[in-house]
Design a protein around this motif. Structure first.
Motif, PDB file in Angstrom:
ATOM      1  N   HIS A 202       0.833  -1.198   0.000  1.00 30.50           N
ATOM      2  CA  HIS A 202       0.000   0.000   0.000  1.00 30.50           C
ATOM      3  C   HIS A 202       0.873   1.255   0.000  1.00 30.50           C
ATOM      4  O   HIS A 202       1.739   1.414   0.865  1.00 30.50           O
ATOM      5  CB  HIS A 202      -0.900   0.027   1.239  1.00 30.50           C
ATOM      6  N   GLY A 203       0.618   2.146  -0.946  1.00 26.35           N
ATOM      7  CA  GLY A 203       1.355   3.410  -0.975  1.00 26.35           C
ATOM      8  C   GLY A 203       1.172   4.209   0.292  1.00 26.35           C
ATOM      9  O   GLY A 203       2.067   4.948   0.710  1.00 26.35           O
ATOM     10  N   SER A 204       0.022   4.064   0.938  1.00 21.94           N
ATOM     11  CA  SER A 204      -0.239   4.816   2.173  1.00 21.94           C
ATOM     12  C   SER A 204       0.759   4.446   3.267  1.00 21.94           C
ATOM     13  O   SER A 204       1.151   5.297   4.080  1.00 21.94           O
ATOM     14  CB  SER A 204      -1.664   4.549   2.668  1.00 21.94           C
ATOM     15  N   SER A 205       1.193   3.176   3.303  1.00 24.02           N
ATOM     16  CA  SER A 205       2.172   2.762   4.322  1.00 24.02           C
ATOM     17  C   SER A 205       3.483   3.514   4.146  1.00 24.02           C
ATOM     18  O   SER A 205       4.086   3.985   5.116  1.00 24.02           O
ATOM     19  CB  SER A 205       2.429   1.255   4.221  1.00 24.02           C
ATOM     20  N   TRP A 206       3.927   3.594   2.902  1.00 19.77           N
ATOM     21  CA  TRP A 206       5.180   4.305   2.620  1.00 19.77           C
ATOM     22  C   TRP A 206       5.047   5.791   2.919  1.00 19.77           C
ATOM     23  O   TRP A 206       5.977   6.420   3.473  1.00 19.77           O
ATOM     24  CB  TRP A 206       5.587   4.106   1.159  1.00 19.77           C
ATOM     25  N   GLU A 207       3.916   6.391   2.563  1.00 18.52           N
ATOM     26  CA  GLU A 207       3.712   7.816   2.799  1.00 18.52           C
ATOM     27  C   GLU A 207       3.649   8.122   4.294  1.00 18.52           C
ATOM     28  O   GLU A 207       4.192   9.127   4.761  1.00 18.52           O
ATOM     29  CB  GLU A 207       2.431   8.285   2.102  1.00 18.52           C
ATOM     30  N   ARG A 208       3.014   7.254   5.061  1.00 19.16           N
ATOM     31  CA  ARG A 208       2.914   7.480   6.510  1.00 19.16           C
ATOM     32  C   ARG A 208       4.274   7.291   7.180  1.00 19.16           C
ATOM     33  O   ARG A 208       4.618   8.039   8.103  1.00 19.16           O
ATOM     34  CB  ARG A 208       1.841   6.549   7.108  1.00 19.16           C
ATOM     35  N   TYR A 209       5.038   6.325   6.701  1.00 18.26           N
ATOM     36  CA  TYR A 209       6.389   6.148   7.238  1.00 18.26           C
ATOM     37  C   TYR A 209       7.242   7.367   6.903  1.00 18.26           C
ATOM     38  O   TYR A 209       8.020   7.853   7.744  1.00 18.26           O
ATOM     39  CB  TYR A 209       7.034   4.885   6.674  1.00 18.26           C
ATOM     40  N   LYS A 210       7.097   7.869   5.675  1.00 16.31           N
ATOM     41  CA  LYS A 210       7.885   9.046   5.266  1.00 16.31           C
ATOM     42  C   LYS A 210       7.557  10.249   6.148  1.00 16.31           C
ATOM     43  O   LYS A 210       8.441  11.017   6.537  1.00 16.31           O
ATOM     44  CB  LYS A 210       7.601   9.361   3.792  1.00 16.31           C
ATOM     45  N   GLY A 211       6.275  10.437   6.495  1.00 14.11           N
ATOM     46  CA  GLY A 211       5.900  11.541   7.378  1.00 14.11           C
ATOM     47  C   GLY A 211       6.511  11.388   8.755  1.00 14.11           C
ATOM     48  O   GLY A 211       6.983  12.368   9.356  1.00 14.11           O
ATOM     49  N   TYR A 212       6.507  10.167   9.282  1.00 11.72           N
ATOM     50  CA  TYR A 212       7.143   9.856  10.576  1.00 11.72           C
ATOM     51  C   TYR A 212       8.640  10.161  10.511  1.00 11.72           C
ATOM     52  O   TYR A 212       9.200  10.846  11.395  1.00 11.72           O
ATOM     53  CB  TYR A 212       6.892   8.385  10.879  1.00 11.72           C
ATOM     54  N   GLU A 213       9.286   9.706   9.466  1.00  7.04           N
ATOM     55  CA  GLU A 213      10.725   9.890   9.290  1.00  7.04           C
ATOM     56  C   GLU A 213      11.076  11.370   9.162  1.00  7.04           C
ATOM     57  O   GLU A 213      12.039  11.855   9.775  1.00  7.04           O
ATOM     58  CB  GLU A 213      11.157   9.132   8.027  1.00  7.04           C
ATOM     59  N   ASP A 214      10.293  12.107   8.370  1.00 11.09           N
ATOM     60  CA  ASP A 214      10.550  13.539   8.169  1.00 11.09           C
ATOM     61  C   ASP A 214      10.444  14.321   9.473  1.00 11.09           C
ATOM     62  O   ASP A 214      11.255  15.222   9.752  1.00 11.09           O
ATOM     63  CB  ASP A 214       9.568  14.124   7.151  1.00 11.09           C
ATOM     64  N   ALA A 215       9.441  13.990  10.289  1.00 13.63           N
ATOM     65  CA  ALA A 215       9.261  14.720  11.550  1.00 13.63           C
ATOM     66  C   ALA A 215      10.432  14.475  12.490  1.00 13.63           C
ATOM     67  O   ALA A 215      10.952  15.420  13.114  1.00 13.63           O
ATOM     68  CB  ALA A 215       7.943  14.305  12.208  1.00 13.63           C
ATOM     69  N   LEU A 216      10.865  13.215  12.611  1.00 12.02           N
ATOM     70  CA  LEU A 216      12.021  12.920  13.461  1.00 12.02           C
ATOM     71  C   LEU A 216      13.243  13.704  12.988  1.00 12.02           C
ATOM     72  O   LEU A 216      13.967  14.310  13.789  1.00 12.02           O
ATOM     73  CB  LEU A 216      12.322  11.419  13.442  1.00 12.02           C
ATOM     74  N   HIS A 217      13.469  13.688  11.681  1.00 16.61           N
ATOM     75  CA  HIS A 217      14.640  14.360  11.124  1.00 16.61           C
ATOM     76  C   HIS A 217      14.594  15.866  11.409  1.00 16.61           C
ATOM     77  O   HIS A 217      15.597  16.459  11.823  1.00 16.61           O
ATOM     78  CB  HIS A 217      14.707  14.107   9.619  1.00 16.61           C
ATOM     79  N   GLU A 218      13.441  16.485  11.182  1.00 12.70           N
ATOM     80  CA  GLU A 218      13.347  17.936  11.331  1.00 12.70           C
ATOM     81  C   GLU A 218      13.441  18.370  12.795  1.00 12.70           C
ATOM     82  O   GLU A 218      13.800  19.517  13.073  1.00 12.70           O
ATOM     83  CB  GLU A 218      12.067  18.448  10.685  1.00 12.70           C
ATOM     84  N   TYR A 219      13.123  17.471  13.721  1.00 11.64           N
ATOM     85  CA  TYR A 219      13.255  17.799  15.138  1.00 11.64           C
ATOM     86  C   TYR A 219      14.578  17.299  15.718  1.00 11.64           C
ATOM     87  O   TYR A 219      14.794  17.354  16.928  1.00 11.64           O
ATOM     88  CB  TYR A 219      12.073  17.222  15.928  1.00 11.64           C
ATOM     89  N   GLY A 220      15.462  16.813  14.852  1.00  8.94           N
ATOM     90  CA  GLY A 220      16.797  16.403  15.283  1.00  8.94           C
ATOM     91  C   GLY A 220      16.829  15.135  16.111  1.00  8.94           C
ATOM     92  O   GLY A 220      17.727  14.949  16.938  1.00  8.94           O
ATOM     93  N   ILE A 221      15.853  14.242  15.908  1.00 13.27           N
ATOM     94  CA  ILE A 221      15.796  12.975  16.654  1.00 13.27           C
ATOM     95  C   ILE A 221      16.289  11.846  15.756  1.00 13.27           C
ATOM     96  O   ILE A 221      15.795  11.678  14.636  1.00 13.27           O
ATOM     97  CB  ILE A 221      14.358  12.683  17.133  1.00 13.27           C
ATOM     98  N   ARG A 222      17.251  11.084  16.230  1.00 14.89           N
ATOM     99  CA  ARG A 222      17.797   9.980  15.423  1.00 14.89           C
ATOM    100  C   ARG A 222      16.757   8.884  15.263  1.00 14.89           C
ATOM    101  O   ARG A 222      16.101   8.486  16.213  1.00 14.89           O
ATOM    102  CB  ARG A 222      19.049   9.401  16.093  1.00 14.89           C
ATOM    103  N   LEU A 223      16.610   8.412  14.035  1.00 15.37           N
ATOM    104  CA  LEU A 223      15.676   7.321  13.775  1.00 15.37           C
ATOM    105  C   LEU A 223      16.349   6.007  14.166  1.00 15.37           C
ATOM    106  O   LEU A 223      17.365   5.634  13.595  1.00 15.37           O
ATOM    107  CB  LEU A 223      15.276   7.306  12.294  1.00 15.37           C
ATOM    108  N   ASP A 224      15.798   5.334  15.156  1.00 15.54           N
ATOM    109  CA  ASP A 224      16.342   4.058  15.622  1.00 15.54           C
ATOM    110  C   ASP A 224      15.622   2.924  14.885  1.00 15.54           C
ATOM    111  O   ASP A 224      14.422   2.720  15.074  1.00 15.54           O
ATOM    112  CB  ASP A 224      16.115   3.925  17.138  1.00 15.54           C
ATOM    113  N   PRO A 225      16.331   2.165  14.032  1.00 19.84           N
ATOM    114  CA  PRO A 225      15.683   1.076  13.271  1.00 19.84           C
ATOM    115  C   PRO A 225      15.000   0.047  14.160  1.00 19.84           C
ATOM    116  O   PRO A 225      14.038  -0.609  13.730  1.00 19.84           O
ATOM    117  CB  PRO A 225      16.846   0.451  12.493  1.00 19.84           C
ATOM    118  N   ALA A 226      15.461  -0.099  15.390  1.00 19.37           N
ATOM    119  CA  ALA A 226      14.841  -1.075  16.303  1.00 19.37           C
ATOM    120  C   ALA A 226      13.409  -0.690  16.675  1.00 19.37           C
ATOM    121  O   ALA A 226      12.638  -1.538  17.135  1.00 19.37           O
ATOM    122  CB  ALA A 226      15.683  -1.208  17.574  1.00 19.37           C
TER     123      ALA A 226
END
Length: 352
Positions: A202-226
């Motif tokens: 589902h494209g929605s899964s990728w888009e929602r993950y991208k929004g999550y990833e973008d917010a972490l990045h813009e607030y300077g929070i490291r994305l932990d793969p775990a």
């Protein structure tokens, strides 16, 4: 002209309309099919008789009498029953408004023979066109083949902007809504935020993950793969994913599920572990399904107007059908889900 008791009990027919309007059956048929050659006063009289009797044309019989099909198809493959029901309700409401029938066709989106299956469906069921729900709507090779066979269709897709790929669609900005949800959790003070995927087809899964990833990045929070767990749009995968995240030594203080069913699974996992939601764990979902308001606590989510989105897709499809050769491409419509804050999110407990 009086109406008999029998006419009130049974379903009105085209003959009843003709008798009430004092015209021929052929004239009623011309009015129903919006054909030229009917005087304005006569057309008005027929339309008034239709309204008074509550007459609704039989789409299948109407299609047989006419060269023009009067039924649409809705094609879907989605494990989330709330989404499917809302899409069906939206398309069906437009069909009822316009006198079209609706054929609902669940299918396997990964089938290698899906294009042939849908072409056969349209031809044998005499469908005027298809509304494609995700993930079929996001399979470009499928869309290309259907269009090559002259099938009119409108897609419901997840996209941050109009895809402008030459194919009619209604698009939903899941990415921005997912960013808002993640930002909400960050602003509450969470930095360990888990993310549970929906189905990757589902494209929605990728888009929602991208929004999550973008917010972490813009607030300077490291994305932990775990903290990121793959799964599907289901309660069971939400429960399993949450148990996995809550077993971590440095577990998350908040979990964002890609839809409300996933988030409900997270809520069940947290409660089965004796956790206090939202103080031990904040939980957010997506889509604003009915039970997101009924769970305890009610879920913070993104309100997605699924039924309205489906209505717009059906209306756009009817535009495509009626404008056989439009002078210029019709614009695609976009929707943006809205953040709804409820009791399942709160600031994290201060560390001892």
């Amino acid at each position: 002209m009086s109406i008999t008791l029998e006419a009130l009990v049974r379903r009105p027919t085209i003959k009843d309309v003709a008798e009430r309007a004092q015209v021929s059956l052929k004239t009623v048929s011309r009015v129903i099919n919006d054909e030229p050659g009917v005087q304005a006063r006569t057309r008005e009289r027929v339309q008034q008789a239709i309204a008074e009797l509550g007459y609704q044309p039989d789409p299948s019989a109407r299609s047989l009498r006419s060269a023009q099909p009067y039924a649409l198809g809705l094609v879907y493959d989605n494990p989330n029953p709330y989404y499917v029901i809302a899409v069906q309700a939206g398309v069906l409401s437009v069909c009822r408004e316009t006198g079209y029938g609706l054929q609902i066709h669940p299918c396997d989106s990964s089938s290698p023979t899906l294009a042939a299956e849908l072409i056969d469906l349209v031809q044998h069921s005499r469908l005027a066109g298809l509304v494609l729900a995700p993930p079929m709507s996001e399979r470009n090779e499928l869309v290309t083949e259907l269009v090559a066979h002259g099938i009119r269709l409108v897609r419901i897709v997840s996209s941050a902007a109009d895809p402008q790929d030459g194919s009619a669609c209604v698009y939903v900005d899941d990415r921005d809504a997912a960013y808002e949800i993640t930002e909400h959790l960050i602003q509450l003070g969470h930095t360990r935020i888990g993310f549970l995927w929906g189905g990757k087809s589902h494209g929605s899964s990728w888009e929602r993950y991208k929004g999550y990833e973008d917010a972490l990045h813009e607030y300077g929070i490291r994305l932990d793969p775990a903290l990121v767990v793959e799964g599907d749009y289901s309660f069971d995968d939400g429960f399993r994913g949450a148990r996995r995240l809550l077993a971590l030594t440095d577990r998350p203080t908040a979990i964002f599920g890609s839809n409300d069913e996933i988030a409900a699974g997270v809520l069940a996992a947290a409660k089965s572990s004796g956790m206090n939601v939202p103080y031990d764990l904040s939980i957010a979902g997506f889509e604003d399904s009915p039970f997101s308001k009924q769970s305890w606590p009610a879920l913070t989510t993104a309100k997605q107007a699924t039924q309205e989105i489906a209505q717009h897709a059906a209306r756009r499809l009817l535009q495509e059908i009626r404008e056989q050769a439009p002078r210029k491409p019709l614009p695609n419509e976009g929707f943006s889900p809205e953040l709804v804050v409820r009791g399942s999110t709160a600031p994290p407990r201060p560390k001892a």
